[in-house]
Scaffold this motif. Sequence first.
Motif, mmCIF file in Angstrom:
data_model
loop_
_atom_site.group_PDB
_atom_site.id
_atom_site.type_symbol
_atom_site.label_atom_id
_atom_site.label_comp_id
_atom_site.label_asym_id
_atom_site.label_seq_id
_atom_site.Cartn_x
_atom_site.Cartn_y
_atom_site.Cartn_z
ATOM 1 N N SER A 107 11.509 -41.593 40.387
ATOM 2 C CA SER A 107 12.448 -41.074 41.390
ATOM 3 C C SER A 107 13.886 -41.467 41.059
ATOM 4 C CB SER A 107 12.074 -41.596 42.779
ATOM 5 O OG SER A 107 10.829 -41.102 43.207
ATOM 6 N N LEU A 108 14.059 -42.715 40.631
ATOM 7 C CA LEU A 108 15.398 -43.172 40.257
ATOM 8 C C LEU A 108 15.930 -42.427 39.040
ATOM 9 C CD1 LEU A 108 15.013 -47.029 40.785
ATOM 10 C CD2 LEU A 108 16.319 -45.428 42.205
ATOM 11 N N ALA A 109 15.033 -42.073 38.110
ATOM 12 C CA ALA A 109 15.457 -41.305 36.935
ATOM 13 C C ALA A 109 15.965 -39.924 37.340
ATOM 14 C CB ALA A 109 14.292 -41.175 35.944
ATOM 15 N N ILE A 110 15.315 -39.320 38.343
ATOM 16 C CA ILE A 110 15.773 -38.018 38.848
ATOM 17 C C ILE A 110 17.179 -38.146 39.433
ATOM 18 C CG2 ILE A 110 15.346 -36.236 40.589
ATOM 19 C CD1 ILE A 110 12.326 -36.914 40.278
ATOM 20 N N ALA A 111 17.386 -39.196 40.222
ATOM 21 C CA ALA A 111 18.706 -39.419 40.811
ATOM 22 C C ALA A 111 19.754 -39.687 39.734
ATOM 23 C CB ALA A 111 18.644 -40.589 41.797
ATOM 24 N N ALA A 112 19.374 -40.452 38.724
ATOM 25 C CA ALA A 112 20.334 -40.819 37.679
ATOM 26 C C ALA A 112 20.759 -39.613 36.845
ATOM 27 C CB ALA A 112 19.739 -41.903 36.778
ATOM 28 N N THR A 113 19.817 -38.716 36.513
ATOM 29 C CA THR A 113 20.202 -37.525 35.747
ATOM 30 C C THR A 113 21.159 -36.652 36.550
ATOM 31 O OG1 THR A 113 18.224 -36.312 36.502
ATOM 32 C CG2 THR A 113 18.065 -37.462 34.389
ATOM 33 N N ALA A 114 20.925 -36.551 37.858
ATOM 34 C CA ALA A 114 21.833 -35.780 38.711
ATOM 35 C C ALA A 114 23.202 -36.453 38.788
ATOM 36 C CB ALA A 114 21.243 -35.628 40.104
ATOM 37 N N ALA A 115 23.211 -37.785 38.865
ATOM 38 C CA ALA A 115 24.469 -38.526 38.942
ATOM 39 C C ALA A 115 25.297 -38.342 37.674
ATOM 40 C CB ALA A 115 24.189 -40.008 39.179
ATOM 41 N N VAL A 116 24.632 -38.400 36.521
ATOM 42 C CA VAL A 116 25.332 -38.271 35.249
ATOM 43 C C VAL A 116 25.860 -36.852 35.049
ATOM 44 C CG1 VAL A 116 24.989 -38.307 32.742
ATOM 45 C CG2 VAL A 116 24.050 -40.141 34.147
ATOM 46 N N THR A 117 25.086 -35.861 35.461
ATOM 47 C CA THR A 117 25.425 -34.470 35.185
ATOM 48 C C THR A 117 26.384 -33.874 36.208
ATOM 49 O OG1 THR A 117 23.235 -34.166 34.192
ATOM 50 C CG2 THR A 117 24.472 -32.177 34.738
#
Length: 409
Positions: free
Chosen positions: A235-245
């Motif tokens: 779940s955190l990886a999903i949030a992180a990819t959105a944050a970076v992009t």
Amino acid sequence: MKKLFAIALGILTAIGGFVDIGDLVANGLVGARFGMSLAWVVVVGIVGICVFAEMSGRVAAVSGRATFDLIRERLGPRVGLLNLAASMAVTLLTYTAEIGGVALALELATSVNPYLWIPVVGAAVWLVLWRVRFSLLENAFGLAGLALIVFAVALWQLGPDWSALWESASRPALPEGESRAVYFYYAIALFGAAMTPYEVFFFSSGGVEEGWTEKDLGVMRANVFIGFPLGGLLSLAIAATAAVTFLPQGIQVDSLSQIGLPVGLALGKLGLAFLLLGFFAATFGAACETGLSVGYSISQYFGWQWGKFVEPLRAARFHTVVLLSTIIGVGVLLTTVDPIMLTEYSIVFSAVALPLTYFPILVVANDRTYMGNHTNGRLANTLGTIYLFIVGVAAVAAIPLMVLTRAGQ
């Protein structure tokens, strides 16, 4: 060797099955808007679901009976009915959102309007719940859901500033231009997504389906304490990819295709293929779990025969409840309600129902009549009490914050 395989399979299934449409939407939306400043909420939610899932699984393994079966007996029919009504309203809403999520996943794969897919998805989910064995259903979709690990791979490939991500997660701050009310509204949404009520009902009933006994407590705990946290990292990886992009561009996420866009940018067509498989498996598997949870809980409260471990004709009322729930869910979606909006509402209302969901589990897990020598220890009771306070605060604040912020606008 057989036990090790059961533990490994259970952990993998827990990881792949943890993320549903609520986690996908909530983490993608929050990551794009707040970066990793709400990562702490996911951690708090994972600890909470582990605490109560372990209690729920232990109750099933020791007593051989599922949650609602005992809640009605232990707390009486009136309290049990209140618990049932609140929990089932949220679970039915979540079931509807999951069916919509499957339709959205199929739209991404085929470019066919999701509203054309909705009746097909509803029929497919019901047929699977009617005919497919429980173990195959749980393991197949849980393992296929592991394809969502592609988010973690994409995050690595995007080459983010890891120190900045860690700074955002470890020292949460209110982003510029955002209000505290909106920040805490989304905190409650993330918390509700992590601790959705159907998860503990399904986990407990699934233990009865699989015939857990006291000998299976180790396997159950491994599934909970390893599988769920690793699912939380996903779940955190999903949030992180959105944050970076999206965060640096000021772009807000409002569709499932946007949530998957970072994977396409980082990994190309192969990544998108795994992404589509993961989207479909996660949403379809969660639709099956929530559909079963509706049937489980209502049947257990009224003392009807239930479960996939018996012939469908012997559990006719259980399967009828599942069918009617599916028809209701499909009917709601065919009004052209936005599945993403419905998902957002479902996870917020999940937070409202949490106290009525988890308080009875804590009571039953402390009752020696059912649990014998396996009642809660001091740590479980301490954490359980702390989390009852947290979910109480979240439940009280959820609706006022929804109104105040116009659902996070």
